[in-house]
Design a protein around this motif. Structure first.
Motif, PDB file in Angstrom:
ATOM      1  N   MET A 126       4.495   9.475  -6.055  1.00 51.31           N
ATOM      2  CA  MET A 126       3.445   8.771  -6.791  1.00 51.31           C
ATOM      3  C   MET A 126       2.108   8.971  -6.104  1.00 51.31           C
ATOM      4  O   MET A 126       1.981   8.775  -4.904  1.00 51.31           O
ATOM      5  N   VAL A 127       1.095   9.412  -6.854  1.00 48.98           N
ATOM      6  CA  VAL A 127      -0.225   9.641  -6.297  1.00 48.98           C
ATOM      7  C   VAL A 127      -1.116   8.459  -6.656  1.00 48.98           C
ATOM      8  O   VAL A 127      -1.288   8.123  -7.826  1.00 48.98           O
ATOM      9  N   THR A 128      -1.685   7.810  -5.663  1.00 47.41           N
ATOM     10  CA  THR A 128      -2.559   6.680  -5.885  1.00 47.41           C
ATOM     11  C   THR A 128      -3.971   7.167  -6.152  1.00 47.41           C
ATOM     12  O   THR A 128      -4.535   7.933  -5.365  1.00 47.41           O
ATOM     13  N   MET A 129      -4.553   6.742  -7.253  1.00 46.59           N
ATOM     14  CA  MET A 129      -5.914   7.125  -7.571  1.00 46.59           C
ATOM     15  C   MET A 129      -6.880   6.175  -6.879  1.00 46.59           C
ATOM     16  O   MET A 129      -6.632   4.977  -6.785  1.00 46.59           O
ATOM     17  N   PRO A 130      -8.006   6.698  -6.381  1.00 50.71           N
ATOM     18  CA  PRO A 130      -8.983   5.839  -5.735  1.00 50.71           C
ATOM     19  C   PRO A 130      -9.521   4.791  -6.705  1.00 50.71           C
ATOM     20  O   PRO A 130      -9.602   5.014  -7.907  1.00 50.71           O
ATOM     21  N   LEU A 131      -9.891   3.658  -6.171  1.00 53.19           N
ATOM     22  CA  LEU A 131     -10.510   2.604  -6.968  1.00 53.19           C
ATOM     23  C   LEU A 131     -11.858   3.109  -7.455  1.00 53.19           C
ATOM     24  O   LEU A 131     -12.720   3.485  -6.669  1.00 53.19           O
ATOM     25  N   ASP A 132     -12.059   3.167  -8.781  1.00 52.84           N
ATOM     26  CA  ASP A 132     -13.287   3.711  -9.347  1.00 52.84           C
ATOM     27  C   ASP A 132     -14.337   2.611  -9.450  1.00 52.84           C
ATOM     28  O   ASP A 132     -14.342   1.820 -10.383  1.00 52.84           O
ATOM     29  N   ILE A 133     -15.218   2.543  -8.446  1.00 51.74           N
ATOM     30  CA  ILE A 133     -16.246   1.505  -8.482  1.00 51.74           C
ATOM     31  C   ILE A 133     -17.582   2.064  -8.947  1.00 51.74           C
ATOM     32  O   ILE A 133     -18.591   1.369  -8.952  1.00 51.74           O
ATOM     33  N   GLU A 183       3.043  -0.475  -3.365  1.00 50.50           N
ATOM     34  CA  GLU A 183       3.374   0.942  -3.503  1.00 50.50           C
ATOM     35  C   GLU A 183       3.830   1.514  -2.169  1.00 50.50           C
ATOM     36  O   GLU A 183       4.711   2.381  -2.104  1.00 50.50           O
ATOM     37  N   GLY A 184       3.248   1.005  -1.077  1.00 48.92           N
ATOM     38  CA  GLY A 184       3.624   1.464   0.247  1.00 48.92           C
ATOM     39  C   GLY A 184       5.068   1.161   0.593  1.00 48.92           C
ATOM     40  O   GLY A 184       5.691   1.883   1.379  1.00 48.92           O
ATOM     41  N   VAL A 185       5.615   0.096   0.032  1.00 45.13           N
ATOM     42  CA  VAL A 185       7.013  -0.255   0.277  1.00 45.13           C
ATOM     43  C   VAL A 185       7.948   0.742  -0.402  1.00 45.13           C
ATOM     44  O   VAL A 185       8.943   1.179   0.182  1.00 45.13           O
ATOM     45  N   THR A 186       7.640   1.106  -1.624  1.00 43.69           N
ATOM     46  CA  THR A 186       8.560   1.895  -2.437  1.00 43.69           C
ATOM     47  C   THR A 186       8.350   3.403  -2.373  1.00 43.69           C
ATOM     48  O   THR A 186       9.261   4.167  -2.680  1.00 43.69           O
ATOM     49  N   ASP A 187       7.157   3.848  -1.983  1.00 45.46           N
ATOM     50  CA  ASP A 187       6.835   5.276  -1.990  1.00 45.46           C
ATOM     51  C   ASP A 187       6.698   5.780  -0.553  1.00 45.46           C
ATOM     52  O   ASP A 187       5.737   5.459   0.143  1.00 45.46           O
ATOM     53  N   ARG A 188       7.644   6.589  -0.106  1.00 41.35           N
ATOM     54  CA  ARG A 188       7.632   7.086   1.272  1.00 41.35           C
ATOM     55  C   ARG A 188       6.448   7.995   1.565  1.00 41.35           C
ATOM     56  O   ARG A 188       6.084   8.173   2.729  1.00 41.35           O
ATOM     57  N   ARG A 189       5.846   8.582   0.535  1.00 43.34           N
ATOM     58  CA  ARG A 189       4.720   9.484   0.744  1.00 43.34           C
ATOM     59  C   ARG A 189       3.378   8.757   0.716  1.00 43.34           C
ATOM     60  O   ARG A 189       2.341   9.360   0.994  1.00 43.34           O
ATOM     61  N   HIS A 190       3.410   7.489   0.398  1.00 46.90           N
ATOM     62  CA  HIS A 190       2.178   6.702   0.325  1.00 46.90           C
ATOM     63  C   HIS A 190       1.653   6.422   1.731  1.00 46.90           C
ATOM     64  O   HIS A 190       2.424   6.177   2.659  1.00 46.90           O
ATOM     65  N   ARG A 210      -5.282   8.132   2.224  1.00 48.87           N
ATOM     66  CA  ARG A 210      -6.340   9.106   1.930  1.00 48.87           C
ATOM     67  C   ARG A 210      -6.595   9.231   0.436  1.00 48.87           C
ATOM     68  O   ARG A 210      -7.741   9.333  -0.010  1.00 48.87           O
ATOM     69  N   GLY A 211      -5.525   9.223  -0.349  1.00 47.18           N
ATOM     70  CA  GLY A 211      -5.692   9.351  -1.791  1.00 47.18           C
ATOM     71  C   GLY A 211      -6.467   8.197  -2.390  1.00 47.18           C
ATOM     72  O   GLY A 211      -7.295   8.379  -3.296  1.00 47.18           O
ATOM     73  N   ALA A 212      -6.227   6.995  -1.889  1.00 50.73           N
ATOM     74  CA  ALA A 212      -6.920   5.811  -2.391  1.00 50.73           C
ATOM     75  C   ALA A 212      -8.252   5.588  -1.687  1.00 50.73           C
ATOM     76  O   ALA A 212      -9.004   4.682  -2.064  1.00 50.73           O
ATOM     77  N   GLN A 213      -8.523   6.392  -0.658  1.00 52.86           N
ATOM     78  CA  GLN A 213      -9.767   6.276   0.109  1.00 52.86           C
ATOM     79  C   GLN A 213      -9.946   4.852   0.653  1.00 52.86           C
ATOM     80  O   GLN A 213     -11.052   4.320   0.710  1.00 52.86           O
ATOM     81  N   THR A 214      -8.840   4.259   1.057  1.00 45.31           N
ATOM     82  CA  THR A 214      -8.838   2.837   1.408  1.00 45.31           C
ATOM     83  C   THR A 214      -8.202   2.582   2.763  1.00 45.31           C
ATOM     84  O   THR A 214      -7.116   3.087   3.062  1.00 45.31           O
ATOM     85  N   GLN A 215      -8.893   1.772   3.558  1.00 47.48           N
ATOM     86  CA  GLN A 215      -8.365   1.278   4.828  1.00 47.48           C
ATOM     87  C   GLN A 215      -8.246  -0.241   4.749  1.00 47.48           C
ATOM     88  O   GLN A 215      -9.115  -0.911   4.201  1.00 47.48           O
TER      89      GLN A 215
END
Length: 211
Positions: A1-8, A30-37, A97-102
């Protein structure tokens, strides 16, 4: 599953902090269920007696929005458990990185061992996951040669279900309840940062921060 960045940047309006918080919970789940997240393997920091902070990567196993609780599994013999028994404060750093979120989380941990929490979690583990708790020596124990720590008969195979039960005595679950969370959205147009604080009564206080 690819997480899209939050479009602000899709309109003239900045997102409301409630929308941001909902996005944070979605990323954690998503981090719980997706090992690539990116959120699947956060960095966790404990406070050892030696001073400073001890950092290691853990696997996010469970997220509870209602209780504001994160969980991961560990060996009861590990140094992180020793640290948490002496000082239950723990911090997490998540980055995708995909979500550009820390996300940075400050929490207080509870270690479960041989109880209802660990029994329920243990039942859901695969045999190869259970194998991780079958090392004869303590994690971090010095060794004269490179070693997995596993007994010779399990070096190249998973344990049987019966064999795997030996690992349960070393299995622990760390539940980290938090009341403070910081969010950072990283992008070329300009970063955005916010803080979320919950009072002892569960009331939420939010504020934007300068990145």
């Amino acid at each position: 599953m690819v997480t899209m960045p939050l479009d602000i940047w899709s309109s003239d309006d900045e997102p409301r902090l409630g929308v941001v918080l909902d996005e944070i919970w979605t990323l954690l789940e998503e981090g719980v269920t997706d090992r690539r997240h990116g959120f699947h393997t956060p960095v966790a920091a404990t406070l050892p007696d030696s001073g400073g902070a001890a950092l290691r990567t853990v696997v996010l196993r469970h997220v509870d929005r209602e209780a504001r609780c994160l969980r991961f599994h560990t060996d009861i013999r590990s140094k992180k458990v020793q640290d948490l028994k002496a000082d239950p404060r723990i911090s997490f750093l998540f980055y995708d990185r995909g979500a550009q979120t820390q996300i940075r989380v400050d929490a207080v941990a509870t270690v479960s061992h041989k109880d209802e929490v660990t029994a329920a979690a243990w039942e859901k583990l695969t045999l190869d996951n259970r194998r991780e708790y079958m090392a004869a020596e303590h994690p971090g124990e010095p060794s004269a040669w490179p070693t997995s720590g596993l007994p010779p008969e399990l070096q190249e195979r998973d344990p049987t279900l019966e064999e795997s039960e030996k690992g349960y005595k070393e299995f622990a679950v760390v539940s980290a309840s938090f009341s403070k969370l910081e969010w950072l959205y990283v992008c070329h147009e300009g970063h955005r940062r916010a803080r979320f604080d919950w009072t002892a009564e569960g009331e939420l206080d939010t504020t934007w921060l300068v990145p």
